[in-house]
Motif scaffolding. Structure first.
Motif, PDB file in Angstrom:
ATOM      1  N   ASP A  67       6.620  -2.384   4.379  1.00 53.99           N
ATOM      2  CA  ASP A  67       5.397  -1.737   3.886  1.00 53.99           C
ATOM      3  C   ASP A  67       4.368  -1.584   4.994  1.00 53.99           C
ATOM      4  O   ASP A  67       3.745  -0.517   5.151  1.00 53.99           O
ATOM      5  N   ASN A  68       4.166  -2.632   5.775  1.00 52.15           N
ATOM      6  CA  ASN A  68       3.183  -2.569   6.858  1.00 52.15           C
ATOM      7  C   ASN A  68       3.566  -1.529   7.904  1.00 52.15           C
ATOM      8  O   ASN A  68       2.718  -0.783   8.403  1.00 52.15           O
ATOM      9  N   SER A 128       0.812  -1.217   0.000  1.00 51.34           N
ATOM     10  CA  SER A 128       0.000   0.000   0.000  1.00 51.34           C
ATOM     11  C   SER A 128       0.845   1.266   0.000  1.00 51.34           C
ATOM     12  O   SER A 128       0.348   2.345  -0.330  1.00 51.34           O
ATOM     13  N   ASP A 129       2.128   1.156   0.371  1.00 56.26           N
ATOM     14  CA  ASP A 129       2.982   2.333   0.454  1.00 56.26           C
ATOM     15  C   ASP A 129       3.846   2.451  -0.794  1.00 56.26           C
ATOM     16  O   ASP A 129       4.478   1.482  -1.220  1.00 56.26           O
ATOM     17  N   SER A 136       3.059   2.016   6.572  1.00 58.91           N
ATOM     18  CA  SER A 136       1.635   2.327   6.489  1.00 58.91           C
ATOM     19  C   SER A 136       1.061   2.711   7.845  1.00 58.91           C
ATOM     20  O   SER A 136       0.166   3.542   7.949  1.00 58.91           O
ATOM     21  N   GLY A 173       4.000   5.860   9.229  1.00 58.40           N
ATOM     22  CA  GLY A 173       4.315   6.962   8.346  1.00 58.40           C
ATOM     23  C   GLY A 173       5.808   7.248   8.345  1.00 58.40           C
ATOM     24  O   GLY A 173       6.601   6.518   8.914  1.00 58.40           O
TER      25      GLY A 173
END
Length: 376
Positions: A97-98, A58-59, A101, A104
């Protein structure tokens, strides 16, 4: 597929004497048709796996990191290593990535040190090499280890939150921090771990209710924790939290004899006479220096090039806060280490015993691995 592991399409298989150029790199490939060479086939597969991985991310930073890593590996001849360990690398990238997300921020050295322990970074293999070469990991192994230990200690203190004996553990932690001679973070982590395990195993509501029997039962279950448990017991007695005198029987450590050290030195020297490759010689030289100087291996591995002094009359090493003359057995080896290719030297900032990554020195685990091979 040919014996050379080059893939063949159906058209190529019908005429094995024919050849064609790989559509990606131009290398000559056996057969007709448009089949790619073996290396380009692996590179293509890596890109497909990378695309599948970023589809789950998602990032955008993590996605770009994944594509950059695969491009770096494919372009530097490491495509086979990526293909072999892609599942492991993808797991680390998904973890990044997690974390991004949720928290930040930017993916930088500080972020990676908080997210991964030193052992986890080492286990990443060429992904860690990529991060090091591209500047994402700027701290050396010692700094990462310190950060990792700080995180583990914080995690230990968080895990005891709400326990009836939480104040006892936190008091022990403050006691260790306040000592006049500071303890290493590794020692604090180990002492806290044993204290927590002892309280949990004894099933007491407070440390004041510990008994000799409870301590003996715990040590019978974990005999290797005797020395570490003594630190917690000494704290409890010093602060008056226990009225009983908890005694720990310590076995006297048997130091290696001079004859044993001499045999070890001879074995290593005999092995060095037959070892040519540098990555196999350095761990043995480090152990040899440790024995002959009577210094801890950890300190030897942290030597930098500016801590070697070579002259026509011999060699000196800066150990234990002073310059020490090198024994005759290692003077020649010191010159060998100093004669590294100039590209590896950075005006005294490079390690005498470099590890796999430019910013790391050789690890004790790597030395032990080569010593085990010597003993096999």
């Amino acid at each position: 597929m040919l014996l050379s592991r080059e893939p063949l399409c159906k058209a190529c298989a019908e005429n094995l004497d024919a050849t064609h150029a790989c559509p990606d790199c131009g290398v000559t490939v056996g057969g007709t048709g448009t089949a790619r060479c073996f290396a380009c086939g692996i590179k293509r597969a890596n890109w497909v796996k990378a695309q599948a991985a970023i589809d789950l991310m998602s990032d955008q930073q993590a996605q770009q990191l994944t594509l950059s890593f695969v491009g770096w590996a494919n372009g530097s001849g490491r495509e086979s290593k990526v293909a072999a360990g892609f599942a492991r690398y993808a797991q680390a990238l998904m973890r990044i990535d997690n974390a991004v997300s949720v928290t930040g921020g930017d993916i930088d050295d500080k972020f990676l040190q908080k997210l991964f322990t030193t052992e986890e970074i080492r286990s990443m293999g060429i992904l860690a090499q990529y991060m090091n070469e591209t500047g994402l990991l700027t701290a050396n192994n010692h700094e990462r280890l310190q950060t990792s230990l700080e995180r583990l200690i914080e995690r230990q203190l968080l895990e005891v939150a709400g326990k009836s004996w939480e104040s006892d553990v936190r008091g022990f932690y403050r006691f260790m921090q306040a000592k006049e001679k500071p303890l290493s973070l590794r020692s604090i982590k180990v002492y806290l771990h044993v204290a927590i395990q002892l309280l949990q195993h004894s099933q007491v509501s407070r440390a004041a209710y510990l008994s000799d029997t409870a301590l003996e039962q715990y040590l019978r279950k974990s005999p290797g924790s005797t020395a570490s448990a003594s630190a917690f017991v000494s704290y409890l007695r010093a602060t008056g939290l226990v009225s009983l005198r908890l005694q720990i029987q310590k076995k006297a450590g048997q130091l290696p004899t001079a004859a044993h050290r001499a045999r070890e030195v001879r074995r290593i020297q005999d092995r060095l006479e037959h070892v040519i490759r540098r990555h196999e010689r350095l761990p043995l030289i480090a152990k040899l220096v440790s024995i002959l100087f009577g210094a801890r291996l950890e300190h030897v591995l942290q030597l930098r090039m500016d801590q070697l002094a070579l002259s026509a009359s011999g060699a000196k090493v800066f150990l234990k806060d002073e310059w020490v003359d090198a024994p005759q057995e290692v003077a020649a080896l010191m010159r060998e280490m100093a004669a590294r290719p100039s590209s590896a030297q950075e005006s005294g900032e490079s390690w005498v015993f470099p590890g796999r990554m430019a910013s790391d020195h050789l690890s004790t685990a790597a030395v032990q691995y080569h010593l085990d091979k010597l003993n096999a």
